[in-house]
Design a protein around this motif. Structure first.
Motif, mmCIF file in Angstrom:
data_model
loop_
_atom_site.group_PDB
_atom_site.id
_atom_site.type_symbol
_atom_site.label_atom_id
_atom_site.label_comp_id
_atom_site.label_asym_id
_atom_site.label_seq_id
_atom_site.Cartn_x
_atom_site.Cartn_y
_atom_site.Cartn_z
ATOM 1 N N THR A 119 0.821 -1.206 0.000
ATOM 2 C CA THR A 119 0.000 0.000 0.000
ATOM 3 C C THR A 119 0.863 1.269 0.000
ATOM 4 O O THR A 119 0.369 2.349 0.244
ATOM 5 C CB THR A 119 -0.981 0.006 1.191
ATOM 6 O OG1 THR A 119 -0.245 -0.156 2.402
ATOM 7 C CG2 THR A 119 -2.028 -1.087 1.058
ATOM 8 N N ASP A 120 2.151 1.124 -0.304
ATOM 9 C CA ASP A 120 3.009 2.303 -0.510
ATOM 10 C C ASP A 120 3.107 2.658 -2.001
ATOM 11 O O ASP A 120 3.988 3.395 -2.415
ATOM 12 C CB ASP A 120 4.401 2.091 0.096
ATOM 13 C CG ASP A 120 5.223 1.010 -0.599
ATOM 14 O OD1 ASP A 120 4.776 0.448 -1.623
ATOM 15 O OD2 ASP A 120 6.327 0.709 -0.107
ATOM 16 N N ASN A 121 2.186 2.112 -2.833
ATOM 17 C CA ASN A 121 2.132 2.367 -4.272
ATOM 18 C C ASN A 121 3.261 1.714 -5.057
ATOM 19 O O ASN A 121 3.586 2.161 -6.157
ATOM 20 C CB ASN A 121 2.125 3.875 -4.579
ATOM 21 C CG ASN A 121 0.848 4.543 -4.170
ATOM 22 O OD1 ASN A 121 -0.227 4.129 -4.556
ATOM 23 N ND2 ASN A 121 0.961 5.584 -3.364
ATOM 24 N N THR A 122 3.889 0.667 -4.518
ATOM 25 C CA THR A 122 4.962 0.005 -5.243
ATOM 26 C C THR A 122 4.778 -1.508 -5.241
ATOM 27 O O THR A 122 4.085 -2.070 -4.392
ATOM 28 C CB THR A 122 6.357 0.297 -4.644
ATOM 29 O OG1 THR A 122 6.448 -0.274 -3.338
ATOM 30 C CG2 THR A 122 6.648 1.792 -4.598
ATOM 31 N N LEU A 123 5.435 -2.126 -6.209
ATOM 32 C CA LEU A 123 5.676 -3.563 -6.233
ATOM 33 C C LEU A 123 7.183 -3.711 -6.143
ATOM 34 O O LEU A 123 7.927 -2.839 -6.606
ATOM 35 C CB LEU A 123 5.210 -4.190 -7.545
ATOM 36 C CG LEU A 123 3.782 -3.953 -8.012
ATOM 37 C CD1 LEU A 123 3.576 -4.572 -9.390
ATOM 38 C CD2 LEU A 123 2.803 -4.524 -7.022
ATOM 39 N N LYS A 124 7.641 -4.800 -5.545
ATOM 40 C CA LYS A 124 9.078 -5.058 -5.492
ATOM 41 C C LYS A 124 9.354 -6.482 -5.945
ATOM 42 O O LYS A 124 8.625 -7.403 -5.602
ATOM 43 C CB LYS A 124 9.634 -4.831 -4.088
ATOM 44 C CG LYS A 124 9.611 -3.350 -3.683
ATOM 45 C CD LYS A 124 10.404 -3.091 -2.431
ATOM 46 C CE LYS A 124 10.378 -1.628 -2.039
ATOM 47 N NZ LYS A 124 11.137 -0.754 -2.918
ATOM 48 N N LEU A 125 10.421 -6.620 -6.731
ATOM 49 C CA LEU A 125 10.911 -7.916 -7.162
ATOM 50 C C LEU A 125 12.124 -8.234 -6.296
ATOM 51 O O LEU A 125 13.074 -7.454 -6.240
ATOM 52 C CB LEU A 125 11.297 -7.876 -8.647
ATOM 53 C CG LEU A 125 11.969 -9.118 -9.221
ATOM 54 C CD1 LEU A 125 11.053 -10.336 -9.135
ATOM 55 C CD2 LEU A 125 12.383 -8.859 -10.669
ATOM 56 N N TRP A 126 12.073 -9.378 -5.602
ATOM 57 C CA TRP A 126 13.113 -9.767 -4.659
ATOM 58 C C TRP A 126 13.833 -11.015 -5.141
ATOM 59 O O TRP A 126 13.203 -11.951 -5.623
ATOM 60 C CB TRP A 126 12.507 -10.091 -3.302
ATOM 61 C CG TRP A 126 11.703 -8.994 -2.694
ATOM 62 C CD1 TRP A 126 10.356 -8.802 -2.806
ATOM 63 C CD2 TRP A 126 12.180 -7.944 -1.860
ATOM 64 N NE1 TRP A 126 9.970 -7.698 -2.096
ATOM 65 C CE2 TRP A 126 11.073 -7.147 -1.492
ATOM 66 C CE3 TRP A 126 13.444 -7.593 -1.381
ATOM 67 C CZ2 TRP A 126 11.190 -6.031 -0.669
ATOM 68 C CZ3 TRP A 126 13.552 -6.484 -0.555
ATOM 69 C CH2 TRP A 126 12.436 -5.720 -0.217
ATOM 70 N N ASP A 127 15.145 -11.047 -4.967
ATOM 71 C CA ASP A 127 15.949 -12.238 -5.229
ATOM 72 C C ASP A 127 16.100 -12.973 -3.904
ATOM 73 O O ASP A 127 16.866 -12.558 -3.031
ATOM 74 C CB ASP A 127 17.313 -11.832 -5.790
ATOM 75 C CG ASP A 127 18.157 -13.020 -6.197
ATOM 76 O OD1 ASP A 127 18.084 -14.079 -5.531
ATOM 77 O OD2 ASP A 127 18.907 -12.892 -7.178
ATOM 78 N N VAL A 128 15.342 -14.049 -3.737
ATOM 79 C CA VAL A 128 15.307 -14.783 -2.467
ATOM 80 C C VAL A 128 16.673 -15.391 -2.150
ATOM 81 O O VAL A 128 17.140 -15.318 -1.004
ATOM 82 C CB VAL A 128 14.211 -15.872 -2.498
ATOM 83 C CG1 VAL A 128 14.262 -16.750 -1.257
ATOM 84 C CG2 VAL A 128 12.837 -15.220 -2.632
ATOM 85 N N LYS A 129 17.346 -15.959 -3.151
ATOM 86 C CA LYS A 129 18.658 -16.564 -2.897
ATOM 87 C C LYS A 129 19.668 -15.521 -2.446
ATOM 88 O O LYS A 129 20.447 -15.754 -1.529
ATOM 89 C CB LYS A 129 19.160 -17.296 -4.139
ATOM 90 C CG LYS A 129 18.413 -18.586 -4.396
ATOM 91 C CD LYS A 129 18.969 -19.322 -5.587
ATOM 92 C CE LYS A 129 18.166 -20.591 -5.821
ATOM 93 N NZ LYS A 129 18.613 -21.299 -7.017
ATOM 94 N N ARG A 130 19.638 -14.352 -3.066
ATOM 95 C CA ARG A 130 20.547 -13.275 -2.631
ATOM 96 C C ARG A 130 20.207 -12.851 -1.211
ATOM 97 O O ARG A 130 21.083 -12.630 -0.389
ATOM 98 C CB ARG A 130 20.465 -12.089 -3.580
ATOM 99 C CG ARG A 130 21.338 -10.916 -3.148
ATOM 100 C CD ARG A 130 21.495 -9.892 -4.264
ATOM 101 N NE ARG A 130 22.057 -8.646 -3.825
ATOM 102 C CZ ARG A 130 23.316 -8.453 -3.455
ATOM 103 N NH1 ARG A 130 24.157 -9.453 -3.464
ATOM 104 N NH2 ARG A 130 23.746 -7.266 -3.069
ATOM 105 N N GLY A 131 18.916 -12.753 -0.906
ATOM 106 C CA GLY A 131 18.508 -12.391 0.450
ATOM 107 C C GLY A 131 18.976 -13.404 1.478
ATOM 108 O O GLY A 131 19.400 -13.032 2.575
#
Length: 187
Positions: free
Chosen positions: A62-74
């Motif tokens: 609800t902050d007006n964004t989508l985020k793409l995350w790299d789970v392996k990097r995380g």
């Protein structure tokens, strides 16, 4: 509070979670006492989470964004205490261009990596994995006279938003819905 969950398409023991605390988490359900990875970077509640293949997730907020995350990097960042990197560094891309400030708008990811999300301006936005702004938008405008589709009309009913989107298994059709309209779009 948990807002959304989805099991990994590649590992039945792994689940991604979107949370009202602005974060996303990935858990191995065999050892669910602590997450495999914590992903933080949204400024408001993470309302949806969807897998993009077996090693990336997309979150809506609800902050007006989508985020793409790299789970392996995380996971690598979480396991390495000698790095100054943060879970925020696992964010591959931030997408913006839709309106999402208070409602949970729909989110889905196609097998080819296209991301569809709803918007509080009663449109569906389509994103490509490598482009941070929508590559296409489709209005689900419903006018006071009862017509739907096309551009928003001066008599559009206020407060409508796209609450749900879903890709067909082949990724060629997208179903989307708002309170008073249902639409099928071919891509």
């Amino acid at each position: 509070n948990v807002c959304s969950v989805q099991f990994s398409p590649e590992n039945a023991n792994v689940v991604a979670v979107a949370s009202a605390d602005c974060g996303a988490y990935v858990y191995d359900m065999r050892h669910a006492s602590r997450p495999l990875v914590t992903l933080s970077g949204h400024r408001r509640a993470a309302s949806y989470v969807r897998w993009m293949g077996g090693d990336k997730i997309v979150t809506a907020s609800t902050d007006n964004t989508l985020k793409l995350w790299d789970v392996k990097r995380g996971m690598t960042l979480n396991l390495n205490p000698n790095t100054s990197a943060t879970p925020r560094d696992a964010c591959v891309r931030t997408f913006a261009g839709h309106v999402n400030a208070k409602n949970f708008v729909g989110l889905d990811v196609a097998a080819d990596g296209h991301v569809a999300c709803g918007s509080e301006d009663n449109t569906v936005c389509l994103y490509a994995r490598c482009v941070p702004t929508p590559i296409a938008k489709q209005s689900l405008a419903v006018t006071a006279a009862g017509g739907s589709g096309g551009e928003a009309a001066p008599g559009e009913k206020p407060g409508l938003f796209v609450s749900s989107v879903a890709w067909s298994p082949d990724g060629k059709l997208l179903a989307s819905a708002s309170v008073l309209a249902l639409d099928w779009t071919c891509f």
